[in-house]
Design an enzyme around this catalytic site. Sequence first.
Site, PDB file in Angstrom:
ATOM      1  N   LYS A  81       0.853  -1.190   0.000  1.00  0.00           N
ATOM      2  CA  LYS A  81       0.000   0.000   0.000  1.00  0.00           C
ATOM      3  C   LYS A  81       0.890   1.241   0.000  1.00  0.00           C
ATOM      4  O   LYS A  81       1.945   1.254   0.650  1.00  0.00           O
ATOM      5  CB  LYS A  81      -0.895  -0.031   1.244  1.00  0.00           C
ATOM      6  CG  LYS A  81      -1.960   1.048   1.309  1.00  0.00           C
ATOM      7  CD  LYS A  81      -2.875   0.819   2.526  1.00  0.00           C
ATOM      8  CE  LYS A  81      -3.976   1.854   2.622  1.00  0.00           C
ATOM      9  NZ  LYS A  81      -4.892   1.604   3.763  1.00  0.00           N
ATOM     10  N   SER A 156      -9.888   1.530   2.639  1.00  0.00           N
ATOM     11  CA  SER A 156      -9.012   2.326   1.825  1.00  0.00           C
ATOM     12  C   SER A 156      -7.942   1.534   1.080  1.00  0.00           C
ATOM     13  O   SER A 156      -7.341   2.055   0.137  1.00  0.00           O
ATOM     14  CB  SER A 156      -8.309   3.366   2.707  1.00  0.00           C
ATOM     15  OG  SER A 156      -7.471   2.721   3.648  1.00  0.00           O
ATOM     16  N   SER A 180     -10.081  -0.954   6.767  1.00  0.00           N
ATOM     17  CA  SER A 180      -9.494  -0.799   5.430  1.00  0.00           C
ATOM     18  C   SER A 180      -8.733  -1.994   4.877  1.00  0.00           C
ATOM     19  O   SER A 180      -8.337  -1.965   3.713  1.00  0.00           O
ATOM     20  CB  SER A 180      -8.552   0.402   5.418  1.00  0.00           C
ATOM     21  OG  SER A 180      -9.301   1.566   5.306  1.00  0.00           O
TER      22      SER A 180
HETATM   23  N1  GLN Z   1     -13.546   3.679   6.313  1.00  0.00           N
HETATM   24  C1  GLN Z   1     -12.876   4.076   7.508  1.00  0.00           C
HETATM   25  C2  GLN Z   1     -12.499   5.527   7.438  1.00  0.00           C
HETATM   26  O1  GLN Z   1     -12.802   6.129   6.470  1.00  0.00           O
HETATM   27  C3  GLN Z   1     -11.671   3.217   7.759  1.00  0.00           C
HETATM   28  C4  GLN Z   1     -10.497   3.604   6.968  1.00  0.00           C
HETATM   29  C5  GLN Z   1      -9.281   2.803   7.336  1.00  0.00           C
HETATM   30  O2  GLN Z   1      -9.360   1.751   7.965  1.00  0.00           O
HETATM   31  N2  GLN Z   1      -8.126   3.321   6.971  1.00  0.00           N
HETATM   32  O3  GLN Z   1     -11.922   6.058   8.317  1.00  0.00           O
END
Ligand code: GLN
Length: 495
Positions: A81, A156, A180
């Site tokens: 990532k 994400s 994410s």
């Molecule tokens: N969807 C969640 C957020 O927008 C989790 C994102 C994540 O785990 N990085 O914060």
Amino acid sequence: MEFGTMDITAIRSGLAAKEFSAREVAEQSLARIDAVDGTVNAFLEVTPEAALAKADEVDAAIAAGAFDTLGPLAGVPVAFKDNMNLVGTHTTCASRMLENYVSPYTATCVQRAIDAGALPLGKLNMDEFAFGSTTESSAFGTTKNPWDTSRVPGGSSGGSAAAVAAGMATVTLGSDTGGSIRQPGSFCGVVAVKPTYGVVSRYGVVAFGSSLDQVGPFARSVRDAALTLNAISGRDERDCTSQDVTIDFTRGLDAGVAGMKIGIVPEFMDAAGLTSEVKHAIEDAADKLRAMGAEIVEVDLPHVRAAISAYYVIAPCEAFSNLSRFDSVRYGYCDPGHKSLAGQYEASRAKGFGPEARRRIMLGSYLLSAGVYDTYYYPAQQVRTLITQDYERAYETVDCILAPVAPQTAFAFGQISDPATMYATDLYTISINIAGNGGMSVPVGLGEDSHMPVGAQLIAPAFHDMNMLRVAAALETAYGTARVAPDFADVKAGA
Ligand code: GLN
């Protein structure tokens, strides 16, 4: 050879038997990225030199008869990532703010994967600074879901999930602050593990919510995910929250679930918004586990419904303070031509950050301001303790919890545009980051309506990640290992 569909064990045994070389694995993986990624857009940067150099190192060791000294990821194509530093590569977090930032060092998790023999293929697309659930907030274009390119891959870590689902990498790493890893894993039909907080070092991973962030693998099988965890986990003196775990994550993978107690949470299964196809898929998984000898029992998590509210206070507060370093002086985009530093700071941050990042920064700065702090931040931390205690109480009776990952399968691009509606879809993943325990997604077939992949979430007590991996491995015997998405299964590298 189609390395895109092989697992770690198959690659290792092929290398040991000299059926193919690590260089061939690297070359074909790179050719496959060339053939496929124009459509999927999982990669933000491809690193052929690094992959080929590492492959030659692995081949040299094999030629010298030293195969046994190679690590558990020897010759395995892996990608990271884009919030993980790898020296000499861009680490952009999919943000204009870091578009030109080149890593001067390597994150511990990345280094450990490479030290274990992984062939580094490159860096993967994500929501900007990991804020989001769809990868739509990337400043460099969305990633497509390989199962249906009109749909989001989740987020994400959407690039990390899509790269495995499209057969471009055997393993990828992602990060999970509120879901994410697990949610894109579910949307793209691959195994995706967020281990207990502290299992993997966060050193060199650009911070979002430091008390919530955790790195973990995406893979085609539960065993591959466990082997990757073995390689990347453990104490790192550069991250004081990393733990001295000496767990063999593959332990007990074949032990089956007979005699295990697995919890189902009525608050989760009855939640508004849970689609019937996901509910049926989880019920089917429960039936299969029962048939394999597990006992399924109901457990209560009475405070879990407050998890979204608590998270969307704690996470923006931590993000706000973590993102303060992108000030156009020490880091990040610098808007030229301003007379004052304040003017430069303001304009650089306004232009460098996208809308969701700006929203989180404003939210965090408000929530932490004097007078407001006691109303939101402090109670959110109290809720955090209550949720953690809920899980601890549940684990007095069960070894593992089975739950949905997300209320629905992958949706169409643009389908959810209201931020609050988007945040609400995190209801199944967020409480696990709040409590700090492990959670993962394992594919349990396709939804009966959408015909898109559905993941079952397994949640384990802190530092008992083996419990969830063992249950996931049992489900895998029933549903099969993760497949390359059908539209990409027959794409020949270089074709
Ligand atoms: N969807 C969640 C957020 O927008 C989790 C994102 C994540 O785990 N990085 O914060």
